[in-house]
Motif scaffolding. Structure first.
Motif, PDB file in Angstrom:
ATOM      1  N   TRP A 121       0.813  -1.208   0.000  1.00  0.00           N
ATOM      2  CA  TRP A 121       0.000   0.000   0.000  1.00  0.00           C
ATOM      3  C   TRP A 121       0.851   1.263   0.000  1.00  0.00           C
ATOM      4  CZ3 TRP A 121       0.561   3.551   3.842  1.00  0.00           C
ATOM      5  CH2 TRP A 121       1.236   3.118   5.007  1.00  0.00           C
ATOM      6  N   GLN A 122       2.125   1.237   0.547  1.00  0.00           N
ATOM      7  CA  GLN A 122       2.969   2.431   0.619  1.00  0.00           C
ATOM      8  C   GLN A 122       3.449   2.886  -0.752  1.00  0.00           C
ATOM      9  OE1 GLN A 122       3.538  -0.526   1.832  1.00  0.00           O
ATOM     10  NE2 GLN A 122       5.716  -1.068   2.052  1.00  0.00           N
ATOM     11  N   PHE A 123       3.315   2.002  -1.760  1.00  0.00           N
ATOM     12  CA  PHE A 123       3.771   2.393  -3.099  1.00  0.00           C
ATOM     13  C   PHE A 123       2.629   2.903  -3.984  1.00  0.00           C
ATOM     14  CE2 PHE A 123       6.654  -1.072  -1.744  1.00  0.00           C
ATOM     15  CZ  PHE A 123       7.834  -0.350  -1.686  1.00  0.00           C
ATOM     16  N   TRP A 124       1.492   3.239  -3.374  1.00  0.00           N
ATOM     17  CA  TRP A 124       0.327   3.595  -4.193  1.00  0.00           C
ATOM     18  C   TRP A 124       0.574   4.832  -5.053  1.00  0.00           C
ATOM     19  CZ3 TRP A 124      -2.104   8.265  -3.809  1.00  0.00           C
ATOM     20  CH2 TRP A 124      -1.823   9.038  -2.665  1.00  0.00           C
ATOM     21  N   THR A 125       1.393   5.746  -4.559  1.00  0.00           N
ATOM     22  CA  THR A 125       1.642   6.968  -5.329  1.00  0.00           C
ATOM     23  C   THR A 125       2.335   6.641  -6.645  1.00  0.00           C
ATOM     24  OG1 THR A 125       1.840   8.243  -3.278  1.00  0.00           O
ATOM     25  CG2 THR A 125       2.750   9.233  -5.302  1.00  0.00           C
ATOM     26  N   TRP A 126       3.358   5.767  -6.548  1.00  0.00           N
ATOM     27  CA  TRP A 126       4.077   5.399  -7.756  1.00  0.00           C
ATOM     28  C   TRP A 126       3.208   4.598  -8.706  1.00  0.00           C
ATOM     29  CZ3 TRP A 126       8.307   8.072  -8.239  1.00  0.00           C
ATOM     30  CH2 TRP A 126       9.012   8.477  -7.092  1.00  0.00           C
ATOM     31  N   ILE A 127       2.387   3.742  -8.149  1.00  0.00           N
ATOM     32  CA  ILE A 127       1.498   2.947  -8.996  1.00  0.00           C
ATOM     33  C   ILE A 127       0.493   3.843  -9.715  1.00  0.00           C
ATOM     34  CG2 ILE A 127      -0.310   1.171  -8.966  1.00  0.00           C
ATOM     35  CD1 ILE A 127       1.162  -0.142  -6.630  1.00  0.00           C
ATOM     36  N   SER A 128      -0.060   4.815  -8.968  1.00  0.00           N
ATOM     37  CA  SER A 128      -1.023   5.734  -9.573  1.00  0.00           C
ATOM     38  C   SER A 128      -0.380   6.544 -10.689  1.00  0.00           C
ATOM     39  CB  SER A 128      -1.599   6.675  -8.509  1.00  0.00           C
ATOM     40  OG  SER A 128      -2.275   5.949  -7.518  1.00  0.00           O
ATOM     41  N   LEU A 129       0.865   7.023 -10.422  1.00  0.00           N
ATOM     42  CA  LEU A 129       1.567   7.799 -11.437  1.00  0.00           C
ATOM     43  C   LEU A 129       1.813   6.952 -12.692  1.00  0.00           C
ATOM     44  CD1 LEU A 129       3.034  10.380 -12.277  1.00  0.00           C
ATOM     45  CD2 LEU A 129       5.089   9.504 -11.154  1.00  0.00           C
ATOM     46  N   ALA A 130       2.272   5.708 -12.466  1.00  0.00           N
ATOM     47  CA  ALA A 130       2.522   4.827 -13.611  1.00  0.00           C
ATOM     48  C   ALA A 130       1.228   4.537 -14.373  1.00  0.00           C
ATOM     49  CB  ALA A 130       3.135   3.517 -13.128  1.00  0.00           C
ATOM     50  N   SER A 131       0.104   4.385 -13.643  1.00  0.00           N
ATOM     51  CA  SER A 131      -1.181   4.134 -14.294  1.00  0.00           C
ATOM     52  C   SER A 131      -1.613   5.319 -15.145  1.00  0.00           C
ATOM     53  CB  SER A 131      -2.256   3.827 -13.256  1.00  0.00           C
ATOM     54  OG  SER A 131      -1.926   2.685 -12.509  1.00  0.00           O
ATOM     55  N   CYS A 132      -1.388   6.538 -14.615  1.00  0.00           N
ATOM     56  CA  CYS A 132      -1.753   7.741 -15.374  1.00  0.00           C
ATOM     57  C   CYS A 132      -0.933   7.847 -16.655  1.00  0.00           C
ATOM     58  CB  CYS A 132      -1.552   8.987 -14.513  1.00  0.00           C
ATOM     59  SG  CYS A 132      -2.739   9.154 -13.161  1.00  0.00           S
ATOM     60  N   ILE A 133       0.374   7.576 -16.531  1.00  0.00           N
ATOM     61  CA  ILE A 133       1.225   7.629 -17.721  1.00  0.00           C
ATOM     62  C   ILE A 133       0.783   6.593 -18.740  1.00  0.00           C
ATOM     63  CG2 ILE A 133       3.579   7.245 -18.559  1.00  0.00           C
ATOM     64  CD1 ILE A 133       4.582   8.373 -15.872  1.00  0.00           C
ATOM     65  N   ALA A 134       0.496   5.375 -18.235  1.00  0.00           N
ATOM     66  CA  ALA A 134       0.055   4.315 -19.134  1.00  0.00           C
ATOM     67  C   ALA A 134      -1.273   4.672 -19.803  1.00  0.00           C
ATOM     68  CB  ALA A 134      -0.088   3.003 -18.364  1.00  0.00           C
ATOM     69  N   LEU A 135      -2.182   5.316 -19.037  1.00  0.00           N
ATOM     70  CA  LEU A 135      -3.470   5.708 -19.593  1.00  0.00           C
ATOM     71  C   LEU A 135      -3.310   6.748 -20.691  1.00  0.00           C
ATOM     72  CD1 LEU A 135      -6.535   5.544 -19.545  1.00  0.00           C
ATOM     73  CD2 LEU A 135      -6.535   7.271 -17.727  1.00  0.00           C
ATOM     74  N   VAL A 136      -2.454   7.756 -20.405  1.00  0.00           N
ATOM     75  CA  VAL A 136      -2.215   8.796 -21.413  1.00  0.00           C
ATOM     76  C   VAL A 136      -1.593   8.181 -22.666  1.00  0.00           C
ATOM     77  CG1 VAL A 136      -0.862  10.861 -21.937  1.00  0.00           C
ATOM     78  CG2 VAL A 136      -2.030  10.661 -19.726  1.00  0.00           C
TER      79      VAL A 136
END
Length: 561
Positions: free
Chosen positions: A375-390
Motif C-alpha cells: 500500500w505504501q507504493f500507491w503513489t508510484w502505482i497511480s503515477l505509472a497508471s496515469c502515464i500508461a493511460l495517457v
C-alpha cells in the motif's frame, strides 16, 4: 511377499474401520459435530489406495442404512459414492444427482463440502464436453479453498482444468495448470497426484513437439510410481512412454514399454494401448497384427482412437492395393475428424472467455493478498497508471486516425477501380474475354435486381419456410431450385459444370449460396452441421484447383464466376 501381504491386510482393515466409523459418526454425531468428520472419513476411504474396488463394495453394503438417515447424511453419502466411483474410474448410475447435491450444499448444507460438490459437478459436465460449464464449477471451487495450499482438492482442480485446456489444444496453458497442480499436491504430500502431474507436464511437452523433455518427465513419474509400488500407475506411465517413443521413432523401445501393458487391460486403458500396438506393428510391416489391434480400437476405442484407427487402416488398404476399402476407411476417417472438430468448435467461443475469467480471478486474489505489503507504493502505482493511460489514449487516437486515413485511401482506390471496370466492360462480348471468363447478365451484375424479381422471392420463400418450420426439403423443391438457378445464372452453371463434377450435396450448397443463404441456414436445410458445410466448400475448392484450399477461397472463387 510377507511384507506386502501384511501391508494389504492392514489396508483392508483400515478401510473396514473407516466405513464403520462413517456409519457411527453419521448416526450419532451429525447434529453435534457437523460433517467435517464425515468428509475426513470419506477422504480416508477413497484416498487409502487408488482404484480399490473393495471401497465401492463396502459403500454399497451400507447404502440402505445411510439412505434411511436424514437429508444431510444422505447427501454426504451420495457425494462420497460419486467420489469413490470417479476415483475408481467406474461408471456410476447416480452421477447425474451431483446437481441436486450441489444445490443442497449451496443453499443449506455443510459449506465445507461445497468445494467437493463443485469439483464433481465440473467432472460430470466435462464428460459431457461442456467445457465452459466445467471451468466455471472448477473456478468456483478453487475460489473457496484457494488460500488452503495444502488442500488436495486444489491439485485435483488444477489438474482437471489442465486437461480441459489440453483437449482444446492450448498446451502451453495446460502446462501452467499442471505445474500448479504439482505445487498443490506437493504441499499436501499426495504422491499419487504428484505422479499424475509430472506425467501430465511431460505430455504437454510432447504435444508441442518436444519429446525429449517429455521423456525426462515421464521417467521421473515412472520412478515415483515404482517407489509407490502402484501397478496401475506404473502401467499408466508406461502407456505414455510407449506413445512418446513412437513419436520419437524409437519403435524398439516403444515395444518394450508396450509388452507388459497387453495383459490384464482395464477398460479405460484399451483405446490408447491398442492404438499404440497397431502403430508399432504397422511400422514393422506386420499388417495382420496391426489390423488385429485396429479392429480392437474400432470396437472399444475413443473418438480420437477410432480416428487414428481408420487412418492407419487406410494406409494398409493402399499398401494392399484395395482402393475401394481405402476410400471407405478414408471417408470414415474424415467423419471422425469432423466429429472431433465439432466437439472442439462447440467450445472454442467460450474457452477464451473462461480462461480470461480465471486469469482475472487469480490476479484479484494475488492483489488482495499483497495489498497490505504494497500500500505504501500507491503513489508510484497511480503515477505509472496515469502515464500508461495517457500513452494508451495517444496510441488509440493514432491508431484510429491511421485507420481512417487507410479507409479513405481504400475507398478512393475502389471508386477509381470501379470506374475503370465500367469503362472496360461497356459493350464487351463473350468472345472478347479471356479463356474461361464470362460476361455477367444484368441480374448477375446486380444481385439486388434478381432479388426484386417475383420468381426469386417465390423460390426463396419455399426454403425459408422449411427453415422456420424445421421440415425437410422435397426432391421436387430441389429441382425447382436447380431449374431457377439454371435459368437465372446460366453462365454460372456452365462454368461449374466445365470445372468440376459435383454430387447432389455439393450442388445444393452452391445453389443455396447463390440464393444468399448463410452457411448456418444451409446446414439446417441439408440436415448437416455448419462444420460439414465448411468442409464441403473447402472440398469443392480442392476438386476445382487440385490443391488444398479453404471454404473462404471457394467463396471468393464462387463470387467471381
Amino acid at each position: 511377499m510377507t511384507f506386502r501381504k501384511k501391508r494389504y491386510t492392514h489396508q483392508y482393515l483400515v478401510l473396514t474401520l473407516a466405513v464403520l466409523a462413517t456409519l457411527l459418526f453419521s448416526c450419532t454425531s451429525v447434529k453435534r459435530h457437523g460433517f467435517q468428520g464425515v468428509l475426513a472419513v470419506a477422504d480416508s476411504i477413497t484416498n487409502a489406495t487408488q482404484y480399490n474396488d473393495s471401497v465401492i463394495k463396502l459403500l454399497e453394503q451400507v447404502g440402505d442404512s445411510m439412505l434411511r438417515q436424514g437429508e444431510a447424511t444422505q447427501m454426504a453419502y451420495k457425494l462420497l459414492c460419486i467420489k469413490a466411483y470417479d476415483k475408481a474410474r467406474q461408471p456410476y448410475a447416480g452421477e447425474d444427482e451431483i446437481f441436486d447435491i450441489l444445490e443442497y450444499y449451496e443453499k443449506k448444507g455443510d459449506k465445507s463440502l461445497l468445494p467437493v460438490a463443485l469439483y464433481y459437478a465440473g467432472r460430470h459436465t466435462a464428460k459431457q464436453y461442456d467445457t465452459p460449464s466445467a471451468l466455471k464449477f472448477f473456478h468456483h471451487a478453487h475460489e473457496l479453498i484457494a488460500n488452503d495450499s495444502a488442500n488436495t482438492l486444489n491439485g485435483w482442480i488444477c489438474s482437471q482444468t489442465g486437461y480441459l485446456f489440453s483437449q482444446q489444444m492450448l498446451y502451453e496453458e495446460s502446462r501452467s495448470f499442471f505445474s500448479d497442480a504439482l505445487r498443490y499436491v506437493t504441499f499436501s504430500k499426495d504422491t499419487m497426484q504428484m505422479i499424475y502431474s509430472i506425467r501430465d507436464i511431460g505430455g504437454s511437452y510432447q504435444m508441442v513437439g518436444d519429446p525429449i523433455t517429455c521423456d525426462i518427465y515421464l521417467h521421473k513419474a515412472l520412478r515415483l510410481a515404482k517407489e509407490k509400488r502402484d501397478t496401475l500407475m506404473i502401467r499408466n506411465v508406461l502407456c505414455s512412454l510407449t506413445d512418446n517413443n513412437i513419436e520419437m521413432g524409437r519403435y524398439d523401445s516403444a515395444k518394450v514399454y508396450l509388452k507388459p501393458l497387453l495383459t490384464n487391460l482395464r477398460k479405460h486403458e484399451e483405446s490408447a494401448i491398442y492404438t499404440n500396438a497397431s502403430k508399432i506393428y504397422l511400422h514393422e510391416g506386420k499388417l495382420d497384427s496391426a489390423l488385429y489391434y485396429i479392429e480392437k480400437v474400432l470396437d472399444v476405442g475413443t473418438v480420437q482412437g477410432k480416428k487414428a484407427a481408420y487412418r492407419n487402416r487406410t494406409r494398409i488398404d493402399l499398401m494392399r492395393g484395395d482402393v475401394a476399402a481405402a476410400k471407405s476407411d478414408f471417408e470414415n476417417y474424415v467423419l471422425y475428424i469432423d466429429s472431433i472438430n465439432h466437439i472442439t468448435a462447440s467450445e472454442a467461443l467460450a474457452k477464451a472467455s473462461a480462461a480470461y475469467d480465471y486469469s482475472m480471478k487469480e490476479q484479484e486474489n494475488a492483489r488482495l493478498q499483497e495489498n497490505s505489503r504494497r500500500w505504501q507504493f500507491w503513489t508510484w502505482i497511480s503515477l505509472a497508471s496515469c502515464i500508461a493511460l495517457v500513452l494508451a489514449l495517444f496510441l488509440i487516437y493514432a491508431y484510429f486516425r491511421k485507420r481512417s486515413a487507410e479507409e479513405s485511401a481504400r475507398s478512393l482506390a475502389l471508386e477509381i477501380a470501379l470506374g475503370e471496370t465500367r469503362e472496360n466492360t461497356t459493350g464487351a462480348s463473350l468472345e472478347s474475354l479471356p479463356e474461361g471468363g464470362a460476361v455477367l447478365t444484368d441480374k448477375e451484375k446486380n444481385p439486388r435486381q434478381s432479388k426484386e424479381s417475383g420468381r426469386y422471392y417465390e423460390v426463396r420463400a419455399i426454403f425459408d419456410k422449411h427453415i422456420d418450420e424445421q421440415t425437410n426439403v422435397s426432391d421436387d423443391e430441389w429441382k425447382t431450385l436447380e431449374q431457377y438457378i439454371g435459368e437465372t445464372y446460366p453462365q454460372l452453371v456452365a462454368e461449374l459444370k466445365k470445372r468440376v463434377k459435383m454430387n447432389e450435396a455439393e450442388k445444393q450448397v452452391c445453389w443455396l449460396m447463390k440464393m444468399r443463404f448463410t452457411p448456418s441456414r444451409i446446414a439446417i436445410l441439408l440436415n448437416k452441421t455448419p462444420q460439414t458445410i465448411t468442409s464441403i466448400r473447402a472440398r469443392l475448392y480442392s476438386k476445382i484447383f487440385n490443391t488444398k484450399g479453404t471454404s473462404k477461397q471457394f467463396d471468393d472463387f464462387f463470387e467471381s464466376i
